[in-house]
Motif scaffolding. Structure first.
Motif, PDB file in Angstrom:
ATOM      1  N   ALA A 176       0.570  -1.319   0.241  1.00  0.00           N
ATOM      2  CA  ALA A 176       0.030   0.369   0.064  1.00  0.00           C
ATOM      3  C   ALA A 176       0.754   1.394  -0.071  1.00  0.00           C
ATOM      4  CB  ALA A 176      -0.719  -0.175   1.324  1.00  0.00           C
ATOM      5  N   LEU A 177       0.441   2.305  -0.763  1.00  0.00           N
ATOM      6  CA  LEU A 177       1.169   3.858  -0.919  1.00  0.00           C
ATOM      7  C   LEU A 177      -0.088   4.080  -0.106  1.00  0.00           C
ATOM      8  CD1 LEU A 177       1.848   3.910  -4.427  1.00  0.00           C
ATOM      9  CD2 LEU A 177       3.642   3.740  -2.582  1.00  0.00           C
ATOM     10  N   LEU A 178       1.062   5.659   1.179  1.00  0.00           N
ATOM     11  CA  LEU A 178      -0.062   6.275   2.151  1.00  0.00           C
ATOM     12  C   LEU A 178       0.301   7.812   1.096  1.00  0.00           C
ATOM     13  CD1 LEU A 178      -1.298   7.574   3.965  1.00  0.00           C
ATOM     14  CD2 LEU A 178       0.604   8.263   5.809  1.00  0.00           C
ATOM     15  N   LEU A 179      -0.636   8.264   0.591  1.00  0.00           N
ATOM     16  CA  LEU A 179      -0.203   9.449  -0.081  1.00  0.00           C
ATOM     17  C   LEU A 179      -0.585  10.656   1.646  1.00  0.00           C
ATOM     18  CD1 LEU A 179      -2.125   8.869  -3.659  1.00  0.00           C
ATOM     19  CD2 LEU A 179      -0.361   9.312  -3.100  1.00  0.00           C
ATOM     20  N   HIS A 180       0.817  11.070   0.937  1.00  0.00           N
ATOM     21  CA  HIS A 180      -0.373  12.022   2.707  1.00  0.00           C
ATOM     22  C   HIS A 180      -0.162  13.190   1.859  1.00  0.00           C
ATOM     23  CE1 HIS A 180       0.079  13.992   6.755  1.00  0.00           C
ATOM     24  NE2 HIS A 180       1.355  14.858   6.249  1.00  0.00           N
ATOM     25  N   VAL A 182       4.048  -2.286   3.735  1.00  0.00           N
ATOM     26  CA  VAL A 182       3.237  -3.842   3.252  1.00  0.00           C
ATOM     27  C   VAL A 182       2.002  -4.089   4.732  1.00  0.00           C
ATOM     28  CG1 VAL A 182       3.466  -6.540   3.244  1.00  0.00           C
ATOM     29  CG2 VAL A 182       5.535  -4.820   2.723  1.00  0.00           C
ATOM     30  N   THR A 183       0.968  -4.873   4.362  1.00  0.00           N
ATOM     31  CA  THR A 183      -0.310  -4.920   5.146  1.00  0.00           C
ATOM     32  C   THR A 183      -0.137  -6.401   5.728  1.00  0.00           C
ATOM     33  OG1 THR A 183      -1.988  -5.305   3.577  1.00  0.00           O
ATOM     34  CG2 THR A 183      -1.474  -3.307   3.728  1.00  0.00           C
ATOM     35  N   ASP A 184      -0.664  -6.804   6.665  1.00  0.00           N
ATOM     36  CA  ASP A 184      -0.600  -7.641   7.629  1.00  0.00           C
ATOM     37  C   ASP A 184      -1.960  -8.458   6.787  1.00  0.00           C
ATOM     38  OD1 ASP A 184      -2.889  -7.221   8.544  1.00  0.00           O
ATOM     39  OD2 ASP A 184      -2.224  -6.921  10.373  1.00  0.00           O
ATOM     40  N   ARG A 185      -2.054  -9.439   6.917  1.00  0.00           N
ATOM     41  CA  ARG A 185      -2.967 -10.618   6.559  1.00  0.00           C
ATOM     42  C   ARG A 185      -4.054 -10.211   6.305  1.00  0.00           C
ATOM     43  NH1 ARG A 185      -1.275 -16.893   6.597  1.00  0.00           N
ATOM     44  NH2 ARG A 185       0.610 -16.041   5.795  1.00  0.00           N
ATOM     45  N   GLY A 211      -2.812  24.649  13.628  1.00  0.00           N
ATOM     46  CA  GLY A 211      -3.596  24.914  12.591  1.00  0.00           C
ATOM     47  C   GLY A 211      -3.750  24.301  11.109  1.00  0.00           C
ATOM     48  N   LEU A 212      -2.179  23.770  10.861  1.00  0.00           N
ATOM     49  CA  LEU A 212      -1.765  23.147   9.918  1.00  0.00           C
ATOM     50  C   LEU A 212      -2.715  22.099   9.443  1.00  0.00           C
ATOM     51  CD1 LEU A 212       0.366  22.642   7.532  1.00  0.00           C
ATOM     52  CD2 LEU A 212       1.297  20.815   8.723  1.00  0.00           C
ATOM     53  N   ARG A 213      -3.643  21.743   8.034  1.00  0.00           N
ATOM     54  CA  ARG A 213      -4.740  21.169   7.453  1.00  0.00           C
ATOM     55  C   ARG A 213      -3.502  20.061   6.539  1.00  0.00           C
ATOM     56  NH1 ARG A 213      -9.257  22.334   8.118  1.00  0.00           N
ATOM     57  NH2 ARG A 213     -10.420  23.821   8.343  1.00  0.00           N
ATOM     58  N   PHE A 214      -3.949  18.925   6.830  1.00  0.00           N
ATOM     59  CA  PHE A 214      -3.979  18.063   6.053  1.00  0.00           C
ATOM     60  C   PHE A 214      -4.321  16.815   5.263  1.00  0.00           C
ATOM     61  CE2 PHE A 214      -3.407  16.291  10.208  1.00  0.00           C
ATOM     62  CZ  PHE A 214      -3.130  15.312  10.027  1.00  0.00           C
ATOM     63  N   TYR A 215      -3.655  16.361   4.686  1.00  0.00           N
ATOM     64  CA  TYR A 215      -5.563  15.454   3.675  1.00  0.00           C
ATOM     65  C   TYR A 215      -4.303  13.920   4.047  1.00  0.00           C
ATOM     66  CZ  TYR A 215      -7.496  19.569   2.816  1.00  0.00           C
ATOM     67  OH  TYR A 215      -7.922  20.802   3.638  1.00  0.00           O
ATOM     68  N   ASP A 216      -4.686  12.640   3.814  1.00  0.00           N
ATOM     69  CA  ASP A 216      -4.461  11.202   3.450  1.00  0.00           C
ATOM     70  C   ASP A 216      -5.079  10.746   2.911  1.00  0.00           C
ATOM     71  OD1 ASP A 216      -1.833  11.494   5.208  1.00  0.00           O
ATOM     72  OD2 ASP A 216      -3.403  11.486   6.970  1.00  0.00           O
ATOM     73  N   GLN A 217      -4.868   9.529   2.224  1.00  0.00           N
ATOM     74  CA  GLN A 217      -4.963   8.714   2.006  1.00  0.00           C
ATOM     75  C   GLN A 217      -4.309   7.296   1.247  1.00  0.00           C
ATOM     76  OE1 GLN A 217      -6.610  10.059  -2.342  1.00  0.00           O
ATOM     77  NE2 GLN A 217      -8.006   8.163  -2.410  1.00  0.00           N
ATOM     78  N   PHE A 218      -5.218   5.920   0.958  1.00  0.00           N
ATOM     79  CA  PHE A 218      -3.963   5.154  -0.007  1.00  0.00           C
ATOM     80  C   PHE A 218      -4.286   4.318  -0.356  1.00  0.00           C
ATOM     81  CE2 PHE A 218      -3.344   4.820   4.796  1.00  0.00           C
ATOM     82  CZ  PHE A 218      -2.279   4.400   5.647  1.00  0.00           C
TER      83      PHE A 218
END
Length: 98
Positions: A4-8, A45-48, A66-73
């Motif tokens: 998996a990729l975390l897009l931060h 790498v994810t687990d099972r 106050g910094l805004r951030f966004y995440d998606q896998f």
């Protein structure tokens, strides 16, 4: 287990000139959408069970309050579609007070 990729990122409006959200169907991933920029991309790498863990360390700096951030896998799934990946819904956060 899968990759998996975390897009931060720090934008949910655009990424490198690409307007967001961006529908990934035209490039082979129907029902998948890119919701945020990937200013920091972390591979894991994810687990099972499909669980993964990412940890960030932040400096103690009041300028970050106050910094805004966004995440998606984005998750590798060869059988999901032509692109071989799926995406999660996007998430958002704001750094709180010290």
């Amino acid at each position: 287990q899968t990759t998996a990729l975390l897009l931060h990122g720090f934008s949910n409006q655009s990424w490198g000139g690409l307007p967001l959200p961006f529908n990934l169907a035209p490039i082979g991933a129907p029902l998948c959408t890119l919701y945020n920029s990937g200013d920091v991309i972390v591979a894991l790498v994810t687990d099972r069970a499909g669980h993964g863990f990412v940890q960030f360390s932040l400096p103690v700096d009041v300028n970050l309050l106050g910094l805004r951030f966004y995440d998606q896998f984005a998750v590798s799934d060869g059988s999901a579609n032509g692109l071989g990946m799926t995406t999660t819904q996007g998430g958002a956060g704001v750094l709180g007070s010290l």
